[in-house]
Design a protein around this motif. Structure first.
Motif, short mmCIF file in Angstrom:
data_model
loop_
_atom_site.label_atom_id
_atom_site.label_comp_id
_atom_site.label_asym_id
_atom_site.label_seq_id
_atom_site.Cartn_x
_atom_site.Cartn_y
_atom_site.Cartn_z
N THR A 198 0.85 -1.19 0.00
CA THR A 198 0.00 0.00 0.00
C THR A 198 0.89 1.25 0.00
O THR A 198 2.11 1.15 -0.07
N THR A 199 0.27 2.40 0.08
CA THR A 199 0.99 3.67 0.15
C THR A 199 0.45 4.49 1.32
O THR A 199 -0.78 4.65 1.45
N LYS A 221 5.77 4.06 0.08
CA LYS A 221 5.39 2.65 -0.06
C LYS A 221 5.49 1.95 1.29
O LYS A 221 6.41 2.20 2.09
#
Length: 434
Positions: free
Chosen positions: A186-187, A192
């Motif tokens: 995910t971010t 990241k």
């Protein structure tokens, strides 16, 4: 100290000139020449004010700090610089001498600073030029060895900082507390991350609000009263009360919603990042800080009971939070960030409060071990500075190098200097008569 050393006033050896303001528009990150403030190089510029090597002395702010430059430079108006043109002195010898004198002891005034006449009046013992050069060579030989040790310690210090960030990243991805977890890419705030699958990313403002302080007016300030936490007091970890501003004690009840309490987490909303430390300006209110009030442009995190206070404190120390602060801050000379911006940040939350507490324990146990090592490193760095001061003490007491038997006798030396001065006067008189 041998008989060739002479006692004289420092003003006979150096002349301190005022630095000059430099507009922000002329400061460039990759400029050709250094710009010096009171505590060292601050910026770069494509212009220079001084065209030769010199010593820079902090006049205001970090008054008494001493720096040496071997290139053209621009000294700001909070500094003095040495206008050096004296063939009886070695510039680097004078630099070490000024470092040894600890000029900060002469700081005085309502707006603290150093008066150059106080510096000029200092009596110092100065050897002949040839012995100055031998002393400099010895100092720099010894300092070189100490500096090598310092570099190694600073490298360890930097590794500890990286280790802390690594611990924080792993902790907020779930890798220090979750034994059975499927991770997802995910971010988080543009960075990241590999997050534990049953944790979620939310808007910070859904769980945490940021309250701005009250806009106190300067005419309300008193010398002794209830202190106000303003931007200047927010640095890292603990409130810095060096610059203290107060309002009358009998007005405390007027500002109940701005009264601080133990454990409150405060963030600077103007100039929110300390670039040199790569850290967001965040402090935690302690018992001995109270009573105190919140001033404008300082934010207080207000929790709704679903977020552990220490969990939040560690989260805002992560790169996940810091990178977003840097991005959201304005690009002007005075960066700012708003409450709304911070409340819109991504926020990582695990599945329950117990997990938040486990994460805090995992972080703090590792940080405690890092702290022990960090204290050892800091003790080593302090010892190096003490050794440098001891070397300088020996040097300026004439104990660092042995007299050279080939040095000319002091009577001959003084006679030669006298003749050189008379010869110079004679040349100036001849030139003036042309």
């Amino acid at each position: 100290m041998n008989s060739m050393w002479q006692i004289e006033k420092l003003g006979d050896a150096i002349k301190l000139e005022y630095g000059k303001p430099l507009p922000d528009s002329k400061r460039k990150y990759n400029g050709k020449y250094p710009v010096y403030g009171a505590n060292g190089e601050k910026d770069r510029t494509d212009e220079y004010y001084c065209s030769k090597r010199s010593i820079i002395v902090g006049r205001k702010g970090s008054a008494g700090e001493v720096n040496l430059t071997e290139e053209r430079f621009w000294p700001l108006d909070v500094t003095y610089y040495v206008d050096f043109d004296n063939n009886q002195y070695d510039l680097i010898f004078l630099y070490h001498l000024l470092k040894r004198l600890r000029l900060s002891q002469f700081v005085r005034g309502v707006k603290p600073g150093i008066n150059r006449n106080d510096v000029y009046s200092i009596s110092v013992a100065v050897p002949p030029l040839f012995e100055q050069k031998r002393i400099v060579a010895k100092i720099e030989s010894l300092f070189s060895r100490l500096d090598s040790a310092k570099v190694s310690l600073l490298r360890v210090h930097a590794e500890i900082k990286r280790y802390r960030q690594s611990v924080l990243k792993s902790a907020f991805e779930g890798k220090l507390t979750e034994t059975q977890c499927e991770y997802k890419n995910t971010t988080i705030n543009g960075l990241k991350a590999t997050l534990c699958g049953d944790w979620f990313v939310c808007r910070m403002g859904n769980f945490v609000k940021l309250q701005g302080g009250f806009a106190f007016k300067s005419k309300e300030f008193v010398l002794d009263g209830i202190p106000i936490v303003k931007i200047a007091n927010v640095n890292v970890d603990n409130i810095d009360w060096t610059d203290r501003t107060c309002i009358a004690r009998n007005r405390l009840s007027e500002f109940k919603s701005f009264q601080l309490k133990v454990g409150d987490i405060l963030v600077a909303m103007t100039r929110p990042v300390i670039k040199s430390l790569n850290t967001v300006k965040v402090v935690v209110v302690r018992e001995n800080d109270l009573p105190a009030l919140l001033n404008q442009r300082v934010g207080r995190f207000v929790l709704d009971g679903r977020v552990n206070n220490n969990y939040l404190r560690h989260y805002i120390s992560t790169d996940f939070f810091k990178k977003r602060v840097v991005f959201e801050s304005s690009s002007s000379q005075q960066p700012n960030i708003s409450s709304n911006s911070i409340e819109n940040f991504d926020f990582i939350l695990p599945k329950n409060m117990d997990t938040q507490i486990e994460i805090v324990k995992a972080i703090e146990s590792r940080f405690e071990r890092a702290k022990v090592l960090e204290e050892t490193v800091e003790q080593g760095l302090e010892k190096i500075e003490q050794l440098k001061q001891s070397i300088l003490k020996e040097a300026f007491e004439g104990k660092l190098v042995e007299p050279d038997p080939n040095d000319e006798p002091v009577e001959v030396l003084l006679e030669r200097i006298k003749n050189e001065k008379l010869s110079l006067v004679g040349r100036k008189e001849d030139e003036s008569s042309v």
